[in-house]
Design an enzyme around this catalytic site. Sequence first.
Site, PDB file in Angstrom:
ATOM      1  N   ASP A 252     -10.751   2.802   4.360  1.00 28.91           N
ATOM      2  CA  ASP A 252     -11.032   1.364   4.207  1.00 28.91           C
ATOM      3  C   ASP A 252     -12.531   1.110   4.065  1.00 28.91           C
ATOM      4  O   ASP A 252     -12.938   0.018   3.676  1.00 28.91           O
ATOM      5  CB  ASP A 252     -10.545   0.608   5.460  1.00 28.91           C
ATOM      6  CG  ASP A 252      -9.252  -0.144   5.216  1.00 28.91           C
ATOM      7  OD1 ASP A 252      -9.061  -0.617   4.081  1.00 28.91           O
ATOM      8  OD2 ASP A 252      -8.459  -0.273   6.159  1.00 28.91           O
TER       9      ASP A 252
ATOM     10  N   GLN B 257      -4.452  -1.713   9.742  1.00 28.19           N
ATOM     11  CA  GLN B 257      -4.307  -3.019   9.090  1.00 28.19           C
ATOM     12  C   GLN B 257      -4.847  -4.128   9.993  1.00 28.19           C
ATOM     13  O   GLN B 257      -4.508  -4.217  11.167  1.00 28.19           O
ATOM     14  CB  GLN B 257      -2.832  -3.264   8.727  1.00 28.19           C
ATOM     15  CG  GLN B 257      -2.574  -4.521   7.918  1.00 28.19           C
ATOM     16  CD  GLN B 257      -3.257  -4.517   6.542  1.00 28.19           C
ATOM     17  OE1 GLN B 257      -3.419  -3.473   5.916  1.00 28.19           O
ATOM     18  NE2 GLN B 257      -3.659  -5.687   6.082  1.00 28.19           N
TER      19      GLN B 257
ATOM     20  N   LYS C 266       0.838  -1.205   0.000  1.00 27.54           N
ATOM     21  CA  LYS C 266       0.000   0.000   0.000  1.00 27.54           C
ATOM     22  C   LYS C 266       0.876   1.261   0.000  1.00 27.54           C
ATOM     23  O   LYS C 266       0.593   2.224  -0.718  1.00 27.54           O
ATOM     24  CB  LYS C 266      -0.941  -0.015   1.218  1.00 27.54           C
ATOM     25  CG  LYS C 266      -2.044  -1.063   1.071  1.00 27.54           C
ATOM     26  CD  LYS C 266      -2.796  -1.375   2.374  1.00 27.54           C
ATOM     27  CE  LYS C 266      -3.773  -2.516   2.159  1.00 27.54           C
ATOM     28  NZ  LYS C 266      -4.498  -2.925   3.372  1.00 27.54           N
TER      29      LYS C 266
HETATM   30  N1  GUN Z   1      -6.772  -6.988   6.091  1.00 27.56           N
HETATM   31  C1  GUN Z   1      -7.138  -7.696   5.003  1.00 27.56           C
HETATM   32  N2  GUN Z   1      -7.674  -6.883   4.073  1.00 27.56           N
HETATM   33  C2  GUN Z   1      -7.658  -5.642   4.575  1.00 27.56           C
HETATM   34  C3  GUN Z   1      -8.068  -4.382   4.068  1.00 27.56           C
HETATM   35  O1  GUN Z   1      -8.597  -4.221   2.959  1.00 27.56           O
HETATM   36  N3  GUN Z   1      -7.848  -3.330   4.904  1.00 27.56           N
HETATM   37  C4  GUN Z   1      -7.297  -3.469   6.132  1.00 27.56           C
HETATM   38  N4  GUN Z   1      -7.151  -2.378   6.874  1.00 27.56           N
HETATM   39  N5  GUN Z   1      -6.911  -4.621   6.628  1.00 27.56           N
HETATM   40  C5  GUN Z   1      -7.091  -5.699   5.852  1.00 27.56           C
END
Ligand code: GUN
Length: 297
Positions: A121, A98, A54
């Site tokens: 998110d 995350q 990311k």
């Molecule tokens: N863990 C797995 N997929 C995601 C996501 O799209 N965002 C976040 N913050 N954590 C995750």
Amino acid sequence: MATNIIDGKKVAGILRQQVREDVQEWVGRGNRHPKLQAILIGNDPASRTYVGAKTKACKEVGIESETATYPDTISVRELKDEIINFNRDDDIDGILLQLPLPGHLHPSQLIETIDHRKDVDGFHPMNVGRLAVGQPTFRSCTPAGILELFRYYSVMTKGKHAVVVGASNIVGSPMAIMLSRENDNGKATTTLCHKYTRNLTQHTIQADILVVAVGSPKLITGQMIKEGVVIIDVGINRVSDADSEKGYKLVGDCDFDSVCEKASLITPVPGGVGPMTVAMLMKNTLLAAKNSIYPKD
Ligand code: GUN
């Protein structure tokens, strides 16, 4: 049936390029670069990899990013205070916590601490609620990315039977909401299957569109689907592989070889849905910087 493979890497690249141009235009009009604040707890290798991907994408599209890392012993109170500080920081547009979190930290109470206007998110109840009633919102990145794939590959959802397997807050549940809503990428008859579903095959076999997001290798086999189905495999599972340098390989939730005998279109793992999630996060962060979802006045 000849199966076409969806190239998520390519579509995500096109989307990132679009975001890059939009960021340039935004900055060209005298605004500062958008900024994403990532929060990483503990040492989960997969989470580190995802956050790394990311932040790399941020760099590529001109979004500033910072990652705050905390030990997995951090308390709820300490983490909430950190999040509150990020909420108050006017230089931060988007906050990403995350997941998964260590057992003592409950995702919902921390997600609710994030300012919904910075919830890139799309996990905050305010944004999920707005999604459910069809209002502009930050949409969860993975299902939103899947709808972009449908657009790119001209997969029509209207009137189709979409079956979603897995009801997580991150993917399955918002996916089912999006597919069933009255909008351009919705209007599908939608079935949401989960761990309590009896006789899964009875449902999957009816799917024109099958989205699988469970985290269980080879859960879906060729016998469970019908000819011509479009399959979106969201699973990213590490299975041991002596031939690989890392000692593992990534596989999805579908038994790829057997489902390919029937599917008309399928996402590979890796290179399918994963890059789209990251691209949609870039898009959401730019939307946050522009106050597009929640105008200031
Ligand atoms: N863990 C797995 N997929 C995601 C996501 O799209 N965002 C976040 N913050 N954590 C995750």
